[in-house]
Scaffold this active site. Structure first.
Site, PDB file in Angstrom:
ATOM      1  N   LYS A   1       0.843  -1.218   0.000  1.00  0.00           N
ATOM      2  CA  LYS A   1       0.000   0.000   0.000  1.00  0.00           C
ATOM      3  C   LYS A   1       0.874   1.261   0.000  1.00  0.00           C
ATOM      4  CE  LYS A   1      -3.137   3.047   0.579  1.00  0.00           C
ATOM      5  NZ  LYS A   1      -4.095   3.457  -0.412  1.00  0.00           N
TER       6      LYS A   1
ATOM      7  N   CYS B   1      -3.445  10.809   1.248  1.00  0.00           N
ATOM      8  CA  CYS B   1      -2.618   9.620   0.968  1.00  0.00           C
ATOM      9  C   CYS B   1      -1.261   9.971   0.364  1.00  0.00           C
ATOM     10  CB  CYS B   1      -3.372   8.682   0.020  1.00  0.00           C
ATOM     11  SG  CYS B   1      -4.878   8.043   0.760  1.00  0.00           S
TER      12      CYS B   1
HETATM   13  N1  LIG Z   1      -9.358   9.228   2.180  1.00  0.00           N
HETATM   14  C1  LIG Z   1      -8.777   8.494   1.257  1.00  0.00           C
HETATM   15  O1  LIG Z   1      -8.827   8.799   0.076  1.00  0.00           O
HETATM   16  C2  LIG Z   1      -8.057   7.207   1.615  1.00  0.00           C
HETATM   17  C3  LIG Z   1      -7.775   6.269   0.602  1.00  0.00           C
HETATM   18  C4  LIG Z   1      -7.151   5.077   0.947  1.00  0.00           C
HETATM   19  C5  LIG Z   1      -6.791   4.843   2.277  1.00  0.00           C
HETATM   20  N2  LIG Z   1      -7.063   5.779   3.239  1.00  0.00           N
HETATM   21  C6  LIG Z   1      -6.688   5.481   4.618  1.00  0.00           C
HETATM   22  O2  LIG Z   1      -7.876   5.115   5.324  1.00  0.00           O
HETATM   23  C7  LIG Z   1      -7.761   5.502   6.693  1.00  0.00           C
HETATM   24  C8  LIG Z   1      -8.960   6.333   7.094  1.00  0.00           C
HETATM   25  O3  LIG Z   1      -8.921   7.530   6.353  1.00  0.00           O
HETATM   26  P1  LIG Z   1     -10.200   8.445   6.163  1.00  0.00           P
HETATM   27  O4  LIG Z   1      -9.890   9.350   5.024  1.00  0.00           O
HETATM   28  O5  LIG Z   1     -11.438   7.616   6.107  1.00  0.00           O
HETATM   29  O6  LIG Z   1     -10.174   9.257   7.551  1.00  0.00           O
HETATM   30  P2  LIG Z   1     -11.317  10.194   8.136  1.00  0.00           P
HETATM   31  O7  LIG Z   1     -10.647  11.175   9.003  1.00  0.00           O
HETATM   32  O8  LIG Z   1     -12.209  10.661   7.029  1.00  0.00           O
HETATM   33  O9  LIG Z   1     -12.203   9.214   9.043  1.00  0.00           O
HETATM   34  C9  LIG Z   1     -11.757   8.578  10.173  1.00  0.00           C
HETATM   35  C10 LIG Z   1     -12.914   8.435  11.152  1.00  0.00           C
HETATM   36  O10 LIG Z   1     -12.465   7.653  12.246  1.00  0.00           O
HETATM   37  C11 LIG Z   1     -13.069   8.147  13.435  1.00  0.00           C
HETATM   38  N3  LIG Z   1     -12.272   7.662  14.563  1.00  0.00           N
HETATM   39  C12 LIG Z   1     -10.991   7.957  14.867  1.00  0.00           C
HETATM   40  N4  LIG Z   1     -10.578   7.257  15.928  1.00  0.00           N
HETATM   41  C13 LIG Z   1     -11.625   6.489  16.307  1.00  0.00           C
HETATM   42  C14 LIG Z   1     -11.808   5.538  17.327  1.00  0.00           C
HETATM   43  N5  LIG Z   1     -10.825   5.211  18.184  1.00  0.00           N
HETATM   44  N6  LIG Z   1     -13.007   4.932  17.440  1.00  0.00           N
HETATM   45  C15 LIG Z   1     -14.013   5.243  16.589  1.00  0.00           C
HETATM   46  N7  LIG Z   1     -13.895   6.130  15.604  1.00  0.00           N
HETATM   47  C16 LIG Z   1     -12.711   6.742  15.446  1.00  0.00           C
HETATM   48  C17 LIG Z   1     -13.087   9.651  13.238  1.00  0.00           C
HETATM   49  O11 LIG Z   1     -14.064  10.270  14.059  1.00  0.00           O
HETATM   50  C18 LIG Z   1     -13.402   9.761  11.739  1.00  0.00           C
HETATM   51  O12 LIG Z   1     -14.792   9.889  11.500  1.00  0.00           O
HETATM   52  C19 LIG Z   1      -6.429   6.250   6.820  1.00  0.00           C
HETATM   53  O13 LIG Z   1      -5.434   5.355   7.250  1.00  0.00           O
HETATM   54  C20 LIG Z   1      -6.141   6.668   5.389  1.00  0.00           C
HETATM   55  O14 LIG Z   1      -4.758   6.827   5.152  1.00  0.00           O
HETATM   56  C21 LIG Z   1      -7.696   6.945   2.939  1.00  0.00           C
END
Ligand SMILES: NC(=O)c1ccc[n+]([C@@H]2O[C@H](COP(=O)([O-])OP(=O)(O)OC[C@H]3O[C@@H](n4cnc5c(N)ncnc54)[C@H](O)[C@@H]3O)[C@@H](O)[C@H]2O)c1
Length: 405
Positions: free
Chosen positions: A198, A252
């Site tokens: 990844k 990312c």
């Molecule tokens: N956004 C993208 O395009 C993308 C693409 C691929 C991978 N990712 C990866 O996916 C993961 C999530 O990213 P995202 O963009 O969805 O983040 P985000 O910030 O949009 O969402 C994360 C959510 O997790 C919640 N959260 C945090 N800690 C928590 C806990 N202990 N218990 C319950 N809820 C909790 C937050 O309130 C938030 O709503 C990251 O590792 C990111 O690198 C993101």
């Protein structure tokens, strides 16, 4: 039953996708406002096809809560930022979520970390939680996500996936769960390889973009059209150069490659240089704008506006966006001149001097820096009237008043 932990850009569509394909899903997020919005029947961000998917999942019985559930499979999709100082992954959110899962998980549950993590994160930060909690019965899996904002729903269905597991049988089980909706190929491997692939995928893109950005600078010095150069070079059957631009944003590509640099500072020097090149672009655009201002005799920065706040076109996500980076650079090095900012996709106030209509934006402007090629303006320079356009994304055509990188 699956409990998806973290209902952001990745967790929410994943939970909805599984629920609308016959999997019993409960979504958990510790943000009570977010959960209340979902329970009120509203999605929390804009994304093509998300509303329809949401409606289907609700009809299929998905539920949203702030509580962690007792169930056989957990999917953790919480943020993984990098430490701004040493550039290493900050595993704090993942660790906190996994700890809570271990407090409620029944025997032999499967804990899938979907968040992007650097190679070795599960070994260093998660495995020890199982030992401390006396929960070595819980099976660990890493299933990184590859979808791109703007095309998430379609990519969730069609992209290939990777599942890393200690036990291949558990890997098969989790692959079957994802295959409930995923039509792509699902590769099963070990956890560390899944973590590395990844990060490597996003690093590959960051390096390729950095190459294009460096070419843009070289072509500027050598008086060549970088877009023409790349277009022709890409006709070669084994060349595929990405496009230069005003910088790299989002959650990312500007973040994940730093995990490699942070963990392998002596070895990943080429990656470091690529990231620095990308990070230099917002300020480079600002210098281009200053050159154009000098050329056209524009001395008042209030006559220059910035169109686009998001990190890419047709999304509402502003995280790490080149515009935010540019405004930061401007404040630090160039006196923080007050340029107006407008983005039709961003309804809330994110920066000072942000306006909320095109008319208000264009009022009094002589020059616009088009930082994002939203479909409202892509290929339509006329929407900016007589303004001179700075066009780092090459989306405004080839008129004489359009300045490229
Ligand atoms: N956004 C993208 O395009 C993308 C693409 C691929 C991978 N990712 C990866 O996916 C993961 C999530 O990213 P995202 O963009 O969805 O983040 P985000 O910030 O949009 O969402 C994360 C959510 O997790 C919640 N959260 C945090 N800690 C928590 C806990 N202990 N218990 C319950 N809820 C909790 C937050 O309130 C938030 O709503 C990251 O590792 C990111 O690198 C993101």
């Amino acid at each position: 039953m699956v409990n998806v932990i973290g209902l952001g850009y990745i967790g929410l569509p994943t939970a909805l996708m599984m629920a609308s394909h016959g999997v019993e899903v409960i979504g958990t997020d510790y943000n009570a406002d977010l959960v209340a919005t979902l329970n009120a029947g509203r999605t929390t961000f804009k994304e093509e096809g998300l509303e329809e998917l949401f409606a289907k999942a609700v009809e299929a019985g998905i539920r949203f809560t702030t509580e962690y559930q007792v169930c056989d499979t957990y999917i953790v999709s919480v943020p993984t930022p990098y430490d701004k100082v040493d550039k290493k992954i900050d595993p704090g959110y993942v660790v906190a979520a996994c700890k809570t899962v271990l407090q409620v998980a029944p025997e032999n549950a499967v804990l899938v970390v979907e968040s992007t993590i650097s190679p070795g994160t599960i070994d260093r930060f998660v495995r020890s939680l199982l030992v401390e909690a006396g929960r070595e019965d819980v099976a660990l899996v890493h299933a990184p996500e590859r979808i791109i904002p703007g095309n998430m729903v379609s990519e969730l269905l069609r992209n290939n996936r990777t599942i890393g597991a200690d036990d291949p049988k558990v890997g098969e089980r989790v692959a079957k769960l994802y295959a409930s909706f995923c039509q792509g190929e699902i590769a099963i491997t070990d956890i560390r390889t899944a973590e590395m692939t990844k990060v490597v995928e996003n690093t590959f893109r960051a390096v390729n973009i950095a190459f294009a950005n460096e070419l843009a600078k070289v072509c500027r010095v050598g008086d060549m059209d970088v877009h023409e150069v790349i277009r022709i070079a890409n006709k070669h059957p084994r060349v595929n150069i990405l496009q230069p631009g005003p910088g790299v944003g989002g959650h990312c590509i500007p973040v994940d490659p730093w995990f490699l640099v942070g963990d392998y500072p002596e070895t990943a020097s080429f990656v470091r240089l690529a990231l620095q090149t990308n990070a230099s672009m917002p300020e480079y655009v600002l210098h281009r704008a200053h050159e154009a201002m000098a050329e056209y005799g524009i001395t008042d920065p209030a006559k220059v506006g910035i169109y686009g706040l998001t990190y890419k076109e047709d999304v509402d996500d502003v995280r790490e966006s080149p515009t935010l980076q540019m405004l930061e650079a401007q404040a630090e090095h160039l006196g923080g001149a007050a340029m107006k900012v407008y983005d039709p996709w961003v309804e809330v106030d994110v920066v000072p001097n942000q306006v909320h209509s095109m008319d208000e934006f264009l009022d009094g402007l002589e020059m616009v820096i088009v930082m994002v090629g939203h479909s409202q303006v892509k290929g339509k320079p006329e929407v900016f009237g007589d303004c001179i356009l700075i066009d780092p994304r090459n989306v405004m055509g080839d008129d004489a008043n359009v300045w490229k990188l």
